[in-house]
Scaffold this motif. Structure first.
Motif, PDB file in Angstrom:
ATOM      1  N   PRO A 104      62.749  56.552  32.194  1.00  0.00           N
ATOM      2  CA  PRO A 104      62.309  55.328  32.957  1.00  0.00           C
ATOM      3  C   PRO A 104      61.638  55.553  34.194  1.00  0.00           C
ATOM      4  N   ARG A 105      60.844  54.610  34.695  1.00  0.00           N
ATOM      5  CA  ARG A 105      59.837  54.815  35.717  1.00  0.00           C
ATOM      6  C   ARG A 105      60.589  55.472  36.967  1.00  0.00           C
ATOM      7  N   HIS A 106      61.847  54.922  37.052  1.00  0.00           N
ATOM      8  CA  HIS A 106      62.546  55.153  38.493  1.00  0.00           C
ATOM      9  C   HIS A 106      62.855  56.746  38.437  1.00  0.00           C
ATOM     10  N   LEU A 107      62.640  57.534  37.547  1.00  0.00           N
ATOM     11  CA  LEU A 107      62.804  58.977  37.494  1.00  0.00           C
ATOM     12  C   LEU A 107      61.619  59.784  37.553  1.00  0.00           C
ATOM     13  N   ALA A 108      60.390  59.041  37.620  1.00  0.00           N
ATOM     14  CA  ALA A 108      59.398  59.799  37.513  1.00  0.00           C
ATOM     15  C   ALA A 108      58.776  60.711  38.719  1.00  0.00           C
ATOM     16  N   GLY A 109      59.507  60.747  39.839  1.00  0.00           N
ATOM     17  CA  GLY A 109      59.108  61.306  40.882  1.00  0.00           C
ATOM     18  C   GLY A 109      57.919  60.709  41.472  1.00  0.00           C
ATOM     19  N   GLY A 110      57.479  61.211  42.782  1.00  0.00           N
ATOM     20  CA  GLY A 110      57.028  60.516  43.761  1.00  0.00           C
ATOM     21  C   GLY A 110      55.497  60.170  43.175  1.00  0.00           C
ATOM     22  N   GLY A 111      54.778  60.956  42.652  1.00  0.00           N
ATOM     23  CA  GLY A 111      53.410  60.626  42.065  1.00  0.00           C
ATOM     24  C   GLY A 111      52.147  60.553  43.218  1.00  0.00           C
ATOM     25  N   ASP A 112      51.019  60.284  42.758  1.00  0.00           N
ATOM     26  CA  ASP A 112      49.955  60.511  43.694  1.00  0.00           C
ATOM     27  C   ASP A 112      49.999  59.241  44.670  1.00  0.00           C
ATOM     28  N   LEU A 113      49.942  59.730  46.143  1.00  0.00           N
ATOM     29  CA  LEU A 113      49.947  58.828  47.094  1.00  0.00           C
ATOM     30  C   LEU A 113      48.982  57.806  47.053  1.00  0.00           C
ATOM     31  N   ARG A 114      47.580  58.134  46.572  1.00  0.00           N
ATOM     32  CA  ARG A 114      46.361  57.285  46.546  1.00  0.00           C
ATOM     33  C   ARG A 114      46.557  55.955  45.820  1.00  0.00           C
ATOM     34  N   HIS A 115      47.610  55.930  44.748  1.00  0.00           N
ATOM     35  CA  HIS A 115      47.877  54.796  44.228  1.00  0.00           C
ATOM     36  C   HIS A 115      48.348  53.732  44.992  1.00  0.00           C
ATOM     37  N   VAL A 116      48.932  54.205  46.214  1.00  0.00           N
ATOM     38  CA  VAL A 116      49.216  53.041  47.193  1.00  0.00           C
ATOM     39  C   VAL A 116      48.148  52.846  48.313  1.00  0.00           C
ATOM     40  N   THR A 117      47.756  54.049  48.861  1.00  0.00           N
ATOM     41  CA  THR A 117      46.897  53.846  49.629  1.00  0.00           C
ATOM     42  C   THR A 117      45.347  53.338  49.591  1.00  0.00           C
ATOM     43  N   LYS A 118      44.937  53.945  48.446  1.00  0.00           N
ATOM     44  CA  LYS A 118      43.524  53.143  48.048  1.00  0.00           C
ATOM     45  C   LYS A 118      43.408  51.743  47.859  1.00  0.00           C
ATOM     46  N   SER A 132      71.168  54.989  35.771  1.00  0.00           N
ATOM     47  CA  SER A 132      70.579  55.965  36.618  1.00  0.00           C
ATOM     48  C   SER A 132      69.920  55.487  37.849  1.00  0.00           C
ATOM     49  N   SER A 133      69.763  54.170  37.924  1.00  0.00           N
ATOM     50  CA  SER A 133      69.154  53.289  39.058  1.00  0.00           C
ATOM     51  C   SER A 133      70.136  52.117  39.459  1.00  0.00           C
ATOM     52  N   TRP A 134      70.106  51.499  40.725  1.00  0.00           N
ATOM     53  CA  TRP A 134      70.659  50.529  41.001  1.00  0.00           C
ATOM     54  C   TRP A 134      69.948  49.902  42.176  1.00  0.00           C
ATOM     55  N   MET A 135      70.279  48.586  42.516  1.00  0.00           N
ATOM     56  CA  MET A 135      69.692  47.741  43.332  1.00  0.00           C
ATOM     57  C   MET A 135      71.241  46.831  43.930  1.00  0.00           C
ATOM     58  N   GLN A 136      71.270  47.018  45.133  1.00  0.00           N
ATOM     59  CA  GLN A 136      72.488  46.516  45.784  1.00  0.00           C
ATOM     60  C   GLN A 136      72.427  45.393  46.979  1.00  0.00           C
ATOM     61  N   PHE A 137      73.151  44.363  47.118  1.00  0.00           N
ATOM     62  CA  PHE A 137      73.089  43.407  48.224  1.00  0.00           C
ATOM     63  C   PHE A 137      74.375  44.011  49.015  1.00  0.00           C
ATOM     64  N   HIS A 138      74.080  44.673  50.174  1.00  0.00           N
ATOM     65  CA  HIS A 138      75.356  45.601  50.837  1.00  0.00           C
ATOM     66  C   HIS A 138      75.561  44.540  52.054  1.00  0.00           C
ATOM     67  N   GLN A 139      76.818  43.976  51.965  1.00  0.00           N
ATOM     68  CA  GLN A 139      77.452  43.165  53.182  1.00  0.00           C
ATOM     69  C   GLN A 139      78.361  43.798  53.929  1.00  0.00           C
ATOM     70  N   THR A 140      78.049  44.195  54.989  1.00  0.00           N
ATOM     71  CA  THR A 140      79.170  44.873  55.770  1.00  0.00           C
ATOM     72  C   THR A 140      79.784  43.865  56.894  1.00  0.00           C
ATOM     73  N   HIS A 171      71.256  66.001  38.543  1.00  0.00           N
ATOM     74  CA  HIS A 171      71.143  66.805  39.769  1.00  0.00           C
ATOM     75  C   HIS A 171      71.448  66.379  40.978  1.00  0.00           C
ATOM     76  N   GLY A 172      71.955  65.146  41.066  1.00  0.00           N
ATOM     77  CA  GLY A 172      72.251  64.402  42.362  1.00  0.00           C
ATOM     78  C   GLY A 172      71.088  63.066  42.633  1.00  0.00           C
ATOM     79  N   MET A 173      71.153  62.840  43.891  1.00  0.00           N
ATOM     80  CA  MET A 173      70.080  61.574  44.384  1.00  0.00           C
ATOM     81  C   MET A 173      68.998  61.939  44.117  1.00  0.00           C
ATOM     82  N   THR A 174      67.841  61.290  43.697  1.00  0.00           N
ATOM     83  CA  THR A 174      66.626  61.306  43.552  1.00  0.00           C
ATOM     84  C   THR A 174      65.678  60.663  44.723  1.00  0.00           C
ATOM     85  N   TRP A 175      66.150  59.351  45.089  1.00  0.00           N
ATOM     86  CA  TRP A 175      65.545  58.735  46.170  1.00  0.00           C
ATOM     87  C   TRP A 175      66.347  57.386  46.772  1.00  0.00           C
ATOM     88  N   GLN A 176      66.262  56.933  47.754  1.00  0.00           N
ATOM     89  CA  GLN A 176      66.938  55.817  48.303  1.00  0.00           C
ATOM     90  C   GLN A 176      65.943  54.785  48.911  1.00  0.00           C
TER      91      GLN A 176
END
Length: 268
Positions: free
Chosen positions: A24-38, A146-154, A169-174
């Motif tokens: 799945p795409r959420h495990l693909a790693g960071g990638g090329d920053l220019r995809h965002v910046t350009k 392997s991925s989640w999205m949560q509305f966390h209310q304290t 191997h553990g947490m990849t990103w948050q």
């Protein structure tokens, strides 16, 4: 060197390069920053980055900043918007290994007009087979868990959106979204997160995980350039259309074309 010799190896003679389609795409790693910046640059954002330092891009009205800093811990993306027009200030952080295609889901939305439809951050997740669980902290989990999205209310007035991914191997990103982050931007992120389409990574840039499905493909450099240029051209065309509308609109309409960044306008 004549022109024919100079460009030998390109066009019909160029060599294909090995890439991988990652799911799945959420495990693909960071990638090329220019995809965002350009895309931001093509949308009229100003590049405030310092040579050799962190990246920083400001919206045309200078009220939103998108930054990327790999030199601090934990490092990654930081988006800040100022308070304006009744919309409080907000900020978002995304870890450095958040795939750029998912980051772009959020940052692209900053450059686009907001639709009239009521936003729903859960909808893209549910439409793509994510399992939702209600409770004190409503959570959506990807089909492979392997991925989640949560509305966390304290507390009644203290809530925020939280997303992330992990491998064996553990947490990849948050990713963390301040409570005041406009919900249509959160929805843009969730849509990019849940998109089932694989993303491409070059050889040597596939994260080690048995939860990743990879498909080897041969890609010509000209194909990569054409795909990237198509995205940039789309940003330029949309910016031109917005600017043309802003120039020709009735004078009693004073809203910024960057109203997409807030609930009426989103700010840093």
């Amino acid at each position: 060197m004549n022109k024919r010799q100079q460009w030998a190896g390109w066009g019909p003679h160029e060599q294909a390069e090995q890439h991988y389609l990652i799911e799945p795409r959420h495990l693909a790693g960071g990638g090329d920053l220019r995809h965002v910046t350009k895309y931001l640059r093509a949308s009229g954002w100003s590049d405030r980055s310092k040579s050799g330092g962190p990246l920083a891009f400001d919206s045309p009205d200078r009220t939103i900043r998108v930054g990327y800093d790999p030199f601090i811990q934990p490092g990654g993306w930081m988006i800040r918007a100022e308070a304006a027009n009744g919309q409080p200030a907000w900020h978002v952080t995304l870890g450095r290994q958040t795939p750029v295609e998912i980051v772009a889901g959020f940052t692209d939305a900053l450059t686009q007009p907001r639709t009239a439809h009521a936003p729903n951050a859960w909808a893209p997740l549910q439409q793509n087979g994510w399992q939702t669980k209600q409770g004190h902290h409503p959570t959506a989990t990807s089909p492979d868990s392997s991925s989640w999205m949560q509305f966390h209310q304290t507390a009644p007035d203290e809530a925020f959106w939280w997303a992330g991914a992990r491998t064996e191997h553990g947490m990849t990103w948050q990713a963390h979204f301040a409570p005041t982050t406009p919900i249509h931007l959160v929805q843009a992120f969730s849509a990019a997160l849940a998109d089932p389409q694989p993303v491409m990574r070059p050889r040597g840039n596939v994260p080690p995980s048995n939860r990743i499905r990879s498909t080897s493909v041969s890609v010509l450099p000209s194909q990569l350039s054409a795909w990237q240029q198509t995205r940039i051209n789309a940003a330029r065309a949309a910016t031109w259309a917005r600017n043309t509308w802003a120039t020709n609109r009735p004078r009693n309409h004073t809203a910024s074309p960057y109203a997409a960044a807030g609930s009426t306008r989103a700010r840093r």
